[in-house]
Design a protein around this motif. Structure first.
Motif: not given
Lengths: 591, 591
Positions: B55-60, B93-100
């Motif tokens: 889900d998060v990857f798709d937003i990214a 680096e930041i391993l992204g878990t959420q993205l808005t």
């Protein structure tokens, strides 16, 4: 040229030789000894010249008020009988050993001791002398301490001081702009900013995240006692912070300021909605030191045979409110007439009242011109709801809600003062949940400004019912004065266009005036919110000054002139030609 | 909305979950992993989105430049091979878990990566985007730190920040004023201040003793690269302090500033008289990093049969100076022609030169178009005095002294740059002992300003020989730029009237323009002195910016316009009528 400031000398300096410079505040020859009160910005100190040092004594004898002098002498304890506890330096005096007149003074054109005798015009014309008065100097020194404290707080909280332009475009605050003709673009004008509102929003769009500026703003309006053509704002804007966080941060700043400067703990600021403030105090900036409150009684009087009451009581836009003044039954007929006239200034068409002469006597103990319209049960309900006691008076307001709020709110303030009811010294608060719009002559106007975000609704919802929308705005109020106000801003173009539409700003006009803002909103604008404080008003309140002019170094008169420099003045015709403008009407006499 | 600024994350946060907000600086999908460079005002950080969090990857994957986003993730050490030592956050680096996505961005109207491709006009029109570039943001952040440091220093040294008016009377700096029409006094105008000079002197007369203000000043002049219609001054004034003390205090301030902000110790500033600076460097603001110096040789050439040399050498207002450029014999004929043209810009009518091709070969080793006019002994004297060596060139200037200083001073700077001779990074100095007056077209003009005191002479002595008078003025110079200048002020009316007289200001005009100052000088005015620094120039130097526009948030173009807000603009005719003015000439096209 000096070792100390005059006002800083105390018993810790006993026996020391000091060198002081300053002005002769007063000089008297008492029984062959010259007593000189020497003044500098930090205060006064007494210098004594004895005749045994003849040369120096002779110079001391020639001193007159406001001579600028240098003094050398030794710090001495005053004899017990001469200690002056009213004076910071009252425990000591300087035994003068040397004295140099640095600059003599001609006789003064205004009175330094009895400044009440000087006209406002004189005080402004000789401002440099007026500012020598310790009272005036202290206020400006206090002001410098306030800005320094504010800056320290904001700097240490990551706010960046960023300058915005003074030569800019007409801003949207709605007051009249000062214009500045352009020479390169003849026939065109800059405007002086009424606030840096749009620039600070642009800075948020640039990512600066936390901005502040202590900045001059300009309004070409007719002046009142607390208005000046140029005034100073503590201007703040933040990104990614909620209204709640902005309020917390700025409340903390204000608490720190009062702690630093006045050693006062303001405590936590209570919050009140706009609706509640209007209901209880008839004002969106209530003075909480005043315990009086309005009480709504429309439901009690909607069926009485008295049109003054039942009209507003049955009108959705009407209001009937009661104001109990403890011990107010002592008001004479004449005093009640004065209150009625006072309410009239605020639009009230009359003022009904009810004296509770003796609560135990039932209806017999009640005195009121409107008693005949009321049943005993209604009278009792009013007494119960207002909590009236024997000896009180109840005043009534019945009209459109805004008229009742204004008039009864004003009476509340007046009665609070007349009856000396004010409690506590400092009563800060926040007023929140303002309506987005008010209706004036059938059109919507922004209560805060057109860039304020509505709370919790979409652009569609806002467009569907603008009158019901609550804004995400907040005002900080202290003792009945608005110290500052702010809001969460709109951060997307659709919402901004919707608001412009509701305000009746046509798309073309919006584009012409605010096109750059609408454009800027398209490129990843962050959520942002801010606030602006009126610095001059804060200083007035904190120093107890009665006029904004007393907290500014070089204010203008109420006709926006400067008697000191004779500004404004006539311009060089060559320069006007360079600007492509001409004077077509000259004022004949000073207005 | 955030736990940290992007640029602040480092290895001390390893393993922590962080929340960041900012803008997409760049986003790339590399082999099925999205690498997002997230930017806020403190810097950049890399955020990595792996496809396992679909889900998060798709937003990214949908992110584009300048989207405003919120990121949650865990701080991770980068693999050794990916550590970027050029980047403050390059070790993590930041391993992204959420993205808005907080706010999307339309395609940008200018290039963020290659800002050189953007025109100045575009950069100013979309200033809010231009300011997102880290380079620009850093400069404004740096500027805020400078003013904060300056204020801390001045506050802690007893200087009071006091505001002076923006709407005021024409000031005497001599540049063109911006005018503001008055509404109350139709046909009259305020002027925007070119500096608060007279107000700060009045504040000294009021006894405030130490004043400062970081304040906007205004000049309606044709703009150059380092000029803006509004600019900012660090304005300082003190009472009872000598020139020496003012220099000490402000030097201390500047040293502190460089120490705080750049970690540079400027050391003690050398002092040089105006006369010496003009003699050695042909400039009153010499760049001491440049080791080249002018050498006077009038005495050597006053009898040569060459009018270009012997004319100025025998003229009391003339000067003949030599400038040795080490290794300058390599200059081609074409390059020497270019130097000649360059000197011509500054008024030189030609440029004589002498190459030292071989010192050992005597006169045979010398190459010069003017050799035929010089004896071998004169040539040797010139070589000895300039210290010329084989391979050097000597350039000659011979003309009125001011032309020689300007032209040879300019060549000195150019040669220093061309031959990469500059030594050291920061070379501050004081220039002192300026003449009181310079003669232009037969009349005296104030070198500093008309309120500057002469050093050590009475009003009578000054009147007797104005040309010889030295002022108590001082300029702080850094690397060839004037950072600020100031002076001891006149503090008595007689001296002030004498100076006005020398400047050709008639008594009536003096009264009309400066009557309030002359009046104020009668009431015990203290001795006072001050200084003003150009803040914008200080920031330019300290940040290495090439234009004043790069250190201001919202500068104007070189035609004094703002492409962002479209200021200036046409005014409402109603408002012009209220001001009693009319537009009589409109510019047709943007100039």
């Amino acid at each position: 040229m000096r070792s100390h400031y005059c006002g800083d000398i105390n018993t810790s300096h006993l026996g020391q030789e000091v060198t002081l410079v300053g002005w002769v505040n007063r000089s008297r020859d008492l029984g062959g000894v010259v007593f000189l009160d020497l003044r500098d910005r930090e205060g006064l100190v007494q210098v004594v010249y004895n005749p045994d040092l003849k040369d120096v004594f002779d110079i001391a004898s020639t001193l007159r008020s406001e001579f600028c002098v240098q003094v050398k002498g030794v710090v001495n304890a005053r004899p017990d009988s001469q200690v002056n506890s009213q004076m910071k330096t009252g425990a000591i005096e300087i035994l003068g050993t040397q004295l140099t007149v640095i600059n003599a003074s001609a006789p003064l054109p205004l009175s330094m001791d009895n400044y009440q005798n000087n006209s406002e015009e004189q005080r402004l014309k000789y401002r440099y002398l007026d500012l020598r008065r310790p009272e005036m100097a202290e206020r400006l020194i206090f002001r410098a301490k306030v800005t320094s404290s504010v800056r320290r707080f904001l700097d240490s909280n990551g706010f960046l001081d960023i300058e915005t332009p003074i030569l800019t475009k007409a801003t949207p605050e709605g007051a009249r702009d000062y214009l500045v003709p352009s020479r390169t673009y003849k026939g065109q004008f800059f405007a002086l900013p009424q606030s840096p509102q749009l620039f600070k929003q642009l800075l948020m769009m640039s990512g600066f995240d936390r901005y502040y500026q202590i900045v001059k703003c300009f309004r070409d309006e007719d002046l009142r006692a607390d208005r000046q053509p140029e005034f100073t704002q503590i201007d703040i804007e933040t990104s990614f912070m909620s209204a709640e966080q902005v309020m917390e941060k700025t409340e903390q700043m204000m608490r720190g300021l009062f702690q630093d400067l006045l050693n006062v703990d303001l405590g936590e600021f209570p919050r009140m909605t706009y609706a509640e403030a209007m209901k209880r105090y008839g004002s969106d900036k209530p003075d909480l030191r005043n315990p009086l409150e309005l009480v709504d009684i429309a439901d009690l009087v909607k069926d009485v045979e008295f049109a003054v009451f039942n009209g507003p009581a049955n009108d959705v836009e009407g209001r009937v409110a009661a104001l109990r003044i403890p011990a107010g039954a002592s008001l004479s007929r004449k005093q009640i007439d004065d209150y009625t006239k006072y309410a009239g200034i605020y639009g009230a068409k009359g003022l009904a009242w009810m004296k509770i002469n003796d609560l135990a006597a039932g209806i017999e103990g009640i005195q009121s011109p409107v008693l005949k319209f009321l049943t005993e049960s209604i009278v009792n309900d009013i007494i119960n709801r207002t909590g009236a006691q024997t000896g009180d008076i109840i005043l009534f307001g019945a009209d459109k809600a805004n008229v009742v709020a204004e008039a009864m709110g004003a009476l509340r303030i007046k009665a609070g003062e007349d009856f000396k009811l004010l409690e506590g010294q400092w009563r800060p608060m926040w007023v929140i949940d303002f309506p987005m719009f008010e209706k004036i002559n059938g059109g919507f106007h922004a209560v805060h400004h057109p860039f304020t975000a509505p709370r919790g609704i979409s652009a569609e919802q806002l467009a569907a019912d603008p009158a019901a929308a609550i804004s995400d705005a907040y005002d900080m109020v202290l003792n009945g004065c608005e110290l500052g106000g702010g809001s969460v801003r709109i951060h997307n173009a659709e919402m901004q266009s919707t608001v412009f539409g509701i305000l009746g700003i046509e798309a073309e006009e919006a584009q012409e005036k605010f096109g750059f803002l609408l454009e800027a909103l398209r490129y990843g604008t962050p959520p942002h919110a801010g606030l602006a404080f009126g610095l001059d008003r804060i200083i007035m309140l904190m120093t107890g000054a009665s006029s904004i002019r007393d907290v500014m170094a070089f204010p203008k008169t109420t006709t926006a002139a400067c008697p000191l420099t004779n500004a404004p003045g006539f311009a060089n015709p060559v320069q006007l030609a360079e600007l492509g403008i001409a004077v077509v009407e000259k004022v004949k006499t000073a207005e």
